[in-house]
Design a protein around this motif. Structure first.
Motif, mmCIF file in Angstrom:
data_model
loop_
_atom_site.group_PDB
_atom_site.id
_atom_site.type_symbol
_atom_site.label_atom_id
_atom_site.label_comp_id
_atom_site.label_asym_id
_atom_site.label_seq_id
_atom_site.Cartn_x
_atom_site.Cartn_y
_atom_site.Cartn_z
ATOM 1 N N PRO A 31 2.660 -14.367 -2.530
ATOM 2 C CA PRO A 31 3.428 -14.216 -1.285
ATOM 3 C C PRO A 31 3.536 -12.764 -0.828
ATOM 4 O O PRO A 31 3.490 -12.469 0.365
ATOM 5 C CB PRO A 31 4.800 -14.777 -1.656
ATOM 6 N N GLY A 32 3.673 -11.826 -1.799
ATOM 7 C CA GLY A 32 3.763 -10.416 -1.439
ATOM 8 C C GLY A 32 2.476 -9.914 -0.795
ATOM 9 O O GLY A 32 2.506 -9.147 0.176
ATOM 10 N N VAL A 33 1.321 -10.354 -1.328
ATOM 11 C CA VAL A 33 0.031 -9.992 -0.744
ATOM 12 C C VAL A 33 -0.084 -10.549 0.672
ATOM 13 O O VAL A 33 -0.548 -9.857 1.593
ATOM 14 C CB VAL A 33 -1.124 -10.506 -1.634
ATOM 15 N N SER A 34 0.346 -11.781 0.856
ATOM 16 C CA SER A 34 0.293 -12.405 2.190
ATOM 17 C C SER A 34 1.140 -11.639 3.196
ATOM 18 O O SER A 34 0.735 -11.433 4.346
ATOM 19 C CB SER A 34 0.773 -13.861 2.111
ATOM 20 N N VAL A 35 2.330 -11.194 2.757
ATOM 21 C CA VAL A 35 3.222 -10.432 3.645
ATOM 22 C C VAL A 35 2.549 -9.140 4.095
ATOM 23 O O VAL A 35 2.563 -8.792 5.279
ATOM 24 C CB VAL A 35 4.564 -10.127 2.935
ATOM 25 N N HIS A 36 1.921 -8.412 3.154
ATOM 26 C CA HIS A 36 1.245 -7.159 3.498
ATOM 27 C C HIS A 36 0.072 -7.397 4.449
ATOM 28 O O HIS A 36 -0.109 -6.659 5.425
ATOM 29 C CB HIS A 36 0.742 -6.482 2.228
ATOM 30 N N LEU A 37 -0.721 -8.420 4.149
ATOM 31 C CA LEU A 37 -1.897 -8.694 4.969
ATOM 32 C C LEU A 37 -1.495 -9.111 6.383
ATOM 33 O O LEU A 37 -2.068 -8.649 7.373
ATOM 34 C CB LEU A 37 -2.749 -9.783 4.312
ATOM 35 N N ASN A 38 -0.500 -9.975 6.482
ATOM 36 C CA ASN A 38 -0.029 -10.412 7.804
ATOM 37 C C ASN A 38 0.540 -9.239 8.596
ATOM 38 O O ASN A 38 0.357 -9.152 9.816
ATOM 39 C CB ASN A 38 1.046 -11.492 7.644
ATOM 40 N N ALA A 39 1.241 -8.335 7.896
ATOM 41 C CA ALA A 39 1.817 -7.170 8.570
ATOM 42 C C ALA A 39 0.712 -6.264 9.111
ATOM 43 O O ALA A 39 0.819 -5.725 10.229
ATOM 44 C CB ALA A 39 2.720 -6.393 7.608
ATOM 45 N N LEU A 40 -0.364 -6.078 8.330
ATOM 46 C CA LEU A 40 -1.476 -5.235 8.776
ATOM 47 C C LEU A 40 -2.170 -5.850 9.984
ATOM 48 O O LEU A 40 -2.493 -5.149 10.952
ATOM 49 C CB LEU A 40 -2.462 -5.030 7.628
ATOM 50 N N GLU A 41 -2.396 -7.159 9.935
ATOM 51 C CA GLU A 41 -3.038 -7.838 11.075
ATOM 52 C C GLU A 41 -2.171 -7.749 12.320
ATOM 53 O O GLU A 41 -2.682 -7.550 13.435
ATOM 54 C CB GLU A 41 -3.326 -9.290 10.719
ATOM 55 N N ALA A 42 -0.861 -7.866 12.140
ATOM 56 C CA ALA A 42 0.041 -7.764 13.282
ATOM 57 C C ALA A 42 0.026 -6.349 13.852
ATOM 58 O O ALA A 42 0.066 -6.147 15.072
ATOM 59 C CB ALA A 42 1.461 -8.162 12.861
ATOM 60 N N TYR A 43 -0.048 -5.361 12.978
ATOM 61 C CA TYR A 43 -0.072 -3.961 13.415
ATOM 62 C C TYR A 43 -1.353 -3.651 14.178
ATOM 63 O O TYR A 43 -1.335 -2.998 15.224
ATOM 64 C CB TYR A 43 0.065 -3.052 12.195
ATOM 65 N N ILE A 44 -2.500 -4.118 13.630
ATOM 66 C CA ILE A 44 -3.791 -3.848 14.268
ATOM 67 C C ILE A 44 -3.983 -4.708 15.515
ATOM 68 O O ILE A 44 -4.616 -4.312 16.484
ATOM 69 C CB ILE A 44 -4.934 -4.093 13.258
ATOM 70 N N GLY A 45 -3.409 -5.909 15.458
ATOM 71 C CA GLY A 45 -3.557 -6.824 16.585
ATOM 72 C C GLY A 45 -4.843 -7.617 16.553
ATOM 73 O O GLY A 45 -5.265 -8.177 17.568
#
Length: 307
Positions: A31-45
């Motif tokens: 779950p922690g990995v998923s949170v980081h990955l989703n945050a990066l995708e949201a940041y990059i768009g």
């Protein structure tokens, strides 16, 4: 601002192909990995991976980002290896959350003895449980009612706390004690409202609950002093002519030592069950057990103190 850990997580997912393998490489949770990955995708768009049941497949944007950052990430990792403390193997770590008062009383004295890394976070119980569910914390000490719908979080009761009325030794509580003994609750309410009250911003719910359960209504006044935490309140009462409603485990030792005095436990016990809330997929199980035993031992000693 982008978090550099997001890039490190992205690199491990890219190179390992699955969230599980990336989590193992990072000594983290899925779950922690998923949170980081989703945050990066949201940041990059932009979407960086196509998610399938078996593998994370990089998109063209993902491939471009990997090529762009891999050199910098590898340099940072080499720098970390060079400058970090020499060790034969990476120490396990435990991420925990609780109120600051509980940490100071129970865990803080034990920190220098720990043989693993510890990252402690303070905040509201709601926010801490949310972080636990998202894989950002491994353990939360909480009186919050268990969320039985969340199958990934286990709640284990280990003790209770009782909200009690305490006062500084300079406070004359004779009238209060007589009114309690004669059960003159309306007169008691009037007398209590005239006292100087201390409270903490994170304990107002306990304040209102005790008042309602024992006097039959919501308090019609606000505390005179609202401090950052309960330990500050207790220390202030050593010298102040004030009163406060606090959990008993935080002040039993001070009462036993004569630094403050117990005024009233309430005609109705205002109790909360304390829980260890932990994720079912936690890797640092031995470290988790060690911390839980510290809390159990301390509460056992506290509960043996009689007023």
């Amino acid at each position: 601002m982008v978090n550099l850990e997001w890039y490190r997580t992205f690199k491990e997912v890219y190179e390992n192909g699955t969230l599980t393998k990336a989590a193992n490489a990072l000594y983290s949770s899925q779950p922690g990995v998923s949170v980081h990955l989703n945050a990066l995708e949201a940041y990059i768009g932009k979407k960086l991976f196509e998610r399938t049941s078996r593998k994370m497949i990089p998109t063209e944007e993902g491939k471009f980002l990997y090529e762009y950052i891999i050199g910098s990430i590898e340099k940072l990792e080499k720098a970390e290896q060079h400058f970090r403390r020499t060790s034969k193997e990476r120490k396990p770590s435990l991420h925990i959350g609780m109120c600051s008062e509980m940490f100071q009383l129970i865990l803080e004295p034990k920190v220098p003895q720990l043989e693993f890394d510890l990252i402690a976070k303070f905040g509201s119980h709601i926010d801490l449980i949310k972080d636990l569910s998202n894989g950002l914390l491994d353990l939360v000490i909480t009186p919050k009612t268990p969320d039985t719908k969340n199958q990934h979080v286990t709640y284990t009761p280990f003790s209770k706390e009782r909200i009690i009325l305490i006062a500084g030794n300079n406070v004359d509580t004779t009238e209060i004690e007589k009114l309690i003994e004669t059960k003159k609750w309306k007169a008691l309410e009037d007398v209590l409202q005239e006292k100087t009250w201390y409270s903490a911003s994170n304990e107002m719910e306990h304040f209102r609950r005790f008042w309602f359960e024992n006097l039959g209504k919501k308090p019609a006044f606000k505390p005179n002093y609202i401090l950052p935490n309960i330990t500050s309140i207790i220390r202030c009462l050593y010298h102040a002519e004030g009163v406060a409603l606090v959990p008993d485990f935080l002040c039993k030792e001070a009462i036993a030592e004569g630094k403050i005095k117990l005024v009233w436990e309430g005609k109705v016990s205002t109790d909360n069950t304390l829980y260890f809330a932990s994720r079912s997929d936690i890797k640092s199980k031995e470290e988790l057990k060690y911390v839980e035993e510290i809390f159990q031992d301390k509460f056992e000693k506290i509960n043996q103190i009689n007023f």
